[in-house]
Motif scaffolding. Structure first.
Motif, short mmCIF file in Angstrom:
data_model
loop_
_atom_site.label_atom_id
_atom_site.label_comp_id
_atom_site.label_asym_id
_atom_site.label_seq_id
_atom_site.Cartn_x
_atom_site.Cartn_y
_atom_site.Cartn_z
N ASP A 161 7.31 -86.32 51.43
CA ASP A 161 8.16 -84.72 51.54
C ASP A 161 9.56 -84.98 51.19
O ASP A 161 10.13 -84.40 50.70
CB ASP A 161 7.70 -83.82 52.89
N GLU A 162 10.02 -86.02 52.21
CA GLU A 162 11.56 -86.28 52.24
C GLU A 162 11.81 -86.72 50.92
O GLU A 162 12.96 -86.56 50.39
CB GLU A 162 11.64 -87.32 53.43
N ILE A 163 10.95 -87.65 50.32
CA ILE A 163 11.19 -88.13 48.84
C ILE A 163 11.34 -86.93 47.98
O ILE A 163 12.19 -86.95 47.00
CB ILE A 163 10.21 -89.28 48.51
N GLY A 164 10.34 -85.92 48.16
CA GLY A 164 10.48 -84.73 47.31
C GLY A 164 11.50 -83.87 47.29
O GLY A 164 12.22 -83.51 46.62
N ARG A 165 12.24 -83.92 48.57
CA ARG A 165 13.39 -83.07 48.74
C ARG A 165 14.64 -83.75 48.16
O ARG A 165 15.47 -83.22 47.38
CB ARG A 165 13.58 -83.01 50.27
N LEU A 166 14.72 -85.32 48.14
CA LEU A 166 15.63 -85.78 47.75
C LEU A 166 15.59 -85.82 46.16
O LEU A 166 16.74 -85.77 45.51
CB LEU A 166 15.57 -87.39 48.24
N LYS A 167 14.33 -85.92 45.53
CA LYS A 167 14.25 -85.73 44.27
C LYS A 167 14.71 -84.14 43.57
O LYS A 167 15.37 -84.32 42.63
CB LYS A 167 12.96 -85.78 43.49
N ASN A 168 14.41 -83.42 44.52
CA ASN A 168 14.80 -82.01 44.15
C ASN A 168 16.09 -81.85 44.07
O ASN A 168 16.95 -81.36 43.16
CB ASN A 168 13.98 -81.03 44.81
N ASP A 169 16.98 -82.20 44.95
CA ASP A 169 18.37 -82.23 45.30
C ASP A 169 19.09 -82.95 44.15
O ASP A 169 20.33 -82.58 43.78
CB ASP A 169 18.87 -82.73 46.80
N GLN A 183 4.85 -83.22 46.88
CA GLN A 183 6.28 -83.14 46.57
C GLN A 183 6.28 -81.76 45.40
O GLN A 183 7.50 -81.19 45.33
CB GLN A 183 6.69 -84.28 45.51
N HIS A 184 5.50 -81.69 44.66
CA HIS A 184 5.18 -80.43 43.69
C HIS A 184 5.47 -79.12 44.43
O HIS A 184 6.27 -78.28 44.17
CB HIS A 184 4.04 -80.44 43.08
N THR A 185 4.84 -79.14 45.70
CA THR A 185 4.88 -77.93 46.60
C THR A 185 6.35 -77.53 47.02
O THR A 185 6.99 -76.60 47.12
CB THR A 185 3.94 -78.10 47.73
N ILE A 186 6.93 -78.97 47.42
CA ILE A 186 8.23 -78.68 47.93
C ILE A 186 9.19 -78.10 46.79
O ILE A 186 9.93 -77.29 47.12
CB ILE A 186 8.83 -80.14 48.56
N ILE A 187 9.34 -78.79 45.45
CA ILE A 187 9.98 -78.50 44.60
C ILE A 187 9.92 -77.05 44.21
O ILE A 187 10.82 -76.31 43.75
CB ILE A 187 10.19 -79.54 43.39
N LYS A 188 8.62 -76.59 44.25
CA LYS A 188 8.28 -75.14 43.87
C LYS A 188 8.76 -74.12 44.57
O LYS A 188 9.53 -73.12 44.38
CB LYS A 188 6.80 -75.15 43.53
N ASN A 189 8.77 -74.31 45.86
CA ASN A 189 9.23 -73.59 47.05
C ASN A 189 10.63 -73.59 47.38
O ASN A 189 11.17 -72.83 48.19
CB ASN A 189 8.32 -73.93 48.19
N LYS A 190 11.45 -74.57 46.97
CA LYS A 190 12.59 -74.97 47.27
C LYS A 190 13.73 -74.41 45.99
O LYS A 190 13.52 -75.05 45.08
CB LYS A 190 13.15 -76.32 47.75
N PRO A 191 14.34 -73.61 46.42
CA PRO A 191 15.51 -73.02 45.21
C PRO A 191 16.28 -74.31 44.86
O PRO A 191 16.59 -75.26 45.49
CB PRO A 191 16.10 -72.04 45.73
#
Length: 342
Positions: free
Chosen positions: A279-287, A334-342
């Protein structure tokens, strides 16, 4: 024990095999007379002309007779000939339309009806086939586990996927479960080990293809054995007790199972921790606007885990399937995190 040739070829062949199997523990004689083949031009069975051969074999040996049925016409012919056991093949189980047609034709019968698992590893199709037969008021039911097709090259003709059969049993614990090691292995040298595994997993019976001249059989020659070899195989198989009363055994197995329970809990805890990091990696990738799938990293993980698994006596197939599942779960997180995070 169910045994007999893949295909009924001639009346002489049917009678010769049946008489030899009469001297074994066989209780049901199997012979395909309608053979669903993958491609046209192959031997597709002798058809209804073979039914009188089975009737004569039953009269002379006392063995019950079994045939595969794939449509309404087959069912009507088999019932007219008073065949004792009818089985629905893997290619039929995969189609709810075919199963429903067979169920309607068999409605209310007291004959034994066996359902092979579908060609593909789809538990719902197998369960659904049984449910359709039950709704047709067919009560003498059982199932046959013959393995599942896969595009991967393995030593088996059809992968066992033992867990899927175990999952089936959790839904229908009272239905007899029969193993078909002939179709599962596709080779006669695999039949014994597969049969023993089935008995170790408390299967209720075996369906093994036998032929007086296996190498020259008209269909599936490589997976058939002689009646003499069949008799020897049955003598060497070990039927294990489901449970024992020995106090020492119960204490030891209880201790070992507790150890497994503790390890299973730790595995789940570790997986949960791993997903939090994913999940943390997903947030980092999104950012940083980075794609979720990084093939180089995934291939590196898989190869490293295969080597590590080998050192722990874990098969490459198991490690691959395990880490593919873990990787897929990580991607979904990670997909869920990126989908739900602006």
């Amino acid at each position: 024990m169910i045994a007999g040739p893949c295909s009924a070829e001639t009346e002489e062949q049917v009678l010769a095999i049946a008489h030899q199997l009469k001297e074994t523990e066989t209780s049901i004689f199997r012979a395909g007379i309608w053979k669903p083949r993958t491609r046209p031009g192959s031997f597709e069975g002798v058809g209804a002309v073979g039914l009188p051969w089975l009737q004569r074999a039953r009269s002379e040996t006392g063995l019950k007779m079994a045939v595969e049925v794939a449509n309404k016409a087959h069912v009507e012919e088999a019932l007219k000939a008073d065949i004792d056991v009818l089985w629905i093949g893997a290619r039929s189980t995969v189609s709810p339309f075919i199963v429903q047609e067979i169920a309607d034709a068999l409605a209310g019968t007291d004959k034994v009806v066996l359902v092979k698992n579908p060609v593909n590893p789809d538990l719902s199709l197998w369960l659904g086939a049984v449910e359709r037969l039950q709704k047709a008021n067919i009560n003498n039911l059982g199932v046959i586990h013959r393995g599942f097709s896969t595009y991967l090259k393995t030593k088996y003709r059809n992968n066992p996927e033992w867990q899927l059969a175990i999952d089936f049993q959790s839904h229908f614990p009272d239905l007899p479960l029969i193993l078909d090691p002939s179709h599962m292995g596709g080779r006669r040298d695999l039949i014994f080990d597969l049969s023993q595994t089935g008995l170790d997993l408390n299967y209720d019976g075996l369906m093994i293809e036998t032929h007086t001249d296996p190498d020259n059989a008209w269909s599936d020659a490589a997976q058939q054995i002689t009646p003499a070899k069949f008799k020897q195989l049955i003598a060497e198989l070990r039927v294990r007790s489901i449970d024992v009363d020995a106090k020492d055994f119960k204490i030891k197995i209880h201790t070992l199972r507790k150890q497994i329970d503790a390890i299973d809990s730790q595995i789940l805890s570790n997986l949960g921790s791993r997903m939090k990091i994913a999940d943390e990696i997903g947030r980092l990738k999104n950012d940083n606007n980075v794609a979720i799938l990084q093939m180089e990293r995934w291939n590196e993980i898989l190869e490293r885990m295969k080597l590590a698994g080998n050192s722990q006596s874990l098969s490459e197939k198991f490690i691959t399937e395990l880490f593919k599942a873990i990787h897929q779960e990580s991607i979904e997180h990670q997909h869920t995190i990126i989908k739900n995070k602006p």
